[in-house]
Design an enzyme around this catalytic site. Structure first.
Site, PDB file in Angstrom:
ATOM      1  N   CYS A 156      11.709   3.235 -20.798  1.00  0.00           N
ATOM      2  CA  CYS A 156      12.763   4.072 -20.230  1.00  0.00           C
ATOM      3  C   CYS A 156      14.002   4.139 -21.114  1.00  0.00           C
ATOM      4  CB  CYS A 156      13.138   3.551 -18.849  1.00  0.00           C
ATOM      5  SG  CYS A 156      11.752   3.521 -17.677  1.00  0.00           S
ATOM      6  N   HIS A 202       2.717   4.057  -9.245  1.00  0.00           N
ATOM      7  CA  HIS A 202       2.363   5.454  -9.035  1.00  0.00           C
ATOM      8  C   HIS A 202       3.089   6.080  -7.847  1.00  0.00           C
ATOM      9  CE1 HIS A 202      -0.281   5.329 -12.375  1.00  0.00           C
ATOM     10  NE2 HIS A 202      -1.039   4.390 -11.848  1.00  0.00           N
TER      11      HIS A 202
END
Length: 389
Positions: A156, A202
């Site tokens: 990230c 997810h």
């Protein structure tokens, strides 16, 4: 990391984009809870998805189909997944990079394509070589002698790393500009395994792309242009956090493992690291107007907010990007910064002009200072100090 160069990196063009497939978080929760392959954790799924505070995600691959679930159960799919990444990545990267170049175009300076001396391509969700950057050189009409730097597996924080590379380039070569493209397609790596980490992973990750053109100029020439300049950057690898964020490659895709201790690492380390960095510029958090915190999930934002002592309004942009898009890895922090830029520009426009004059009604407004940061495997904290002059 402060440079002695008189030239300041400036964000001259910005663009973001997502795949067209929009996934409602509530629909995803119901679909996953109905899967027989997730029997052990099915009772947790809807609550986990609800707690993400995500409303929608944008995905290259529609995950709510029996075909996708069946594919995720297959063995040795890494090659196929990387082919899928390449197939979906180029068109989105080309579209967003084109918009960034257009936004940076100044007719008086000539063709923007001829001014780009460096392209930085960022991703942690796909590996191909020659990469997407080589395809963009052709499609965008960039110079063949352009410098290329791919940044992979920085997670990230990779956009912040890429901005540092671009800033260094334009400080040293102020006649040149740099193009950064961040492209993340988590959906091509989706695996429906019946374990808690995969279900959490997810429930938060989405797909997206962000691009920016970075140039450089001396400060006097930047005054009044309303652009964001990058004053400095910081990078810090927190001690004893090796398990915090772990990326890996398995036979069925790229994986991410998040430690249960990650929120604690963030809360204990972010505040002191940012405080020390600001002190090196004779600043405190009271001098910062904009806080662009990586919208990696509810605990990421909440613990960063606690560590820095920020109120809800100060982190509202990060919460809104999380709500609309989920965690798009490296792209997310640039989506937050773009939202801030648009909001500031709208505010400036709403101030109007003095009748009979072409200047702003507010003379000599003070600069707007901002901090943006996100997290790399480790846990590393990568960020920039930026300013709207």
């Amino acid at each position: 990391m402060t440079s002695s160069s008189p030239f300041l990196p400036v964000i001259e063009g910005f663009a973001t984009g997502t795949p067209n497939n929009v996934l409602l978080q509530s629909d995803a929760a119901k679909f996953l809870a109905s899967l027989s392959c997730l029997e052990r954790n099915k009772h947790r799924i809807e609550k986990i998805y609800e707690n993400t505070r995500i409303h929608t995600r944008h995905l290259a691959i529609n995950l709510l189909t029996e075909e996708t679930v069946a594919f995720s159960q297959e063995k040795n799919t890494i090659e196929k997944r990387m082919q899928m990444y390449e197939e979906y990545a180029f068109s989105l990267a080309n579209e967003v990079a084109s918009k960034a170049l257009f936004a940076a175009t100044d007719p008086q300076e000539g063709k923007i394509e001829d001014q780009i001396g460096l392209i930085v391509f960022v991703t942690s969700t796909g590996f191909i070589a020659p990469g997407i950057d080589t395809k963009l050189i052709d499609s965008l009409g960039l110079k063949r002698n352009i410098a290329r730097i791919p940044i992979n597996f920085m997670g990230c924080a990779a956009a912040m790393t890429g901005l540092r590379v671009c800033s260094d380039h334009v400080r040293a070569n102020p006649e040149s500009k740099a193009l950064i493209v961040c492209l993340e397609l988590s959906s091509v790596n989706a695996v429906f395994n019946d374990n808690l980490n995969d279900i959490i992973i997810h429930s938060i990750f989405g797909d997206g792309c962000a691009a920016a053109v970075i140039g450089a100029d001396v400060e006097d020439k930047l005054i009044g242009r309303g652009k964001f300049v990058i004053r400095d950057n910081f990078s810090y690898l927190a001690k004893n956090t090796e398990d915090g964020i772990t990326l890996g490659v398995k036979d069925n895709g790229i994986t991410c493992l998040l430690s249960r201790q990650l929120p604690d690492y963030i809360q204990s380390d972010v505040g002191p690291i940012v405080k020390d960095f600001l002190a090196s510029h004779q600043l405190t958090k009271e001098n910062i107007d904009l806080w662009a915190i990586h919208p990696g999930g509810t605990r990421i934002i909440e613990r960063s907010q606690l560590s820095l002592g920020l109120n809800d309004e100060q982190v509202a942009d990060s919460w809104e990007i999380l709500r609309q898009y989920g965690n798009m890895l490296s792209c997310s922090i640039l989506f937050v910064m773009e939202r801030m830029m648009l909001r500031l520009n709208e505010h400036s426009s709403s101030q109007g002009t003095v009748a009979g004059r072409g200047d702003n009604s507010i003379e000599n407004p003070p600069p707007v200072n901002g901090i943006a940061f996100s997290f790399s495997p480790g846990v590393g904290i990568e960020g920039i100090l930026f300013e709207k002059i």
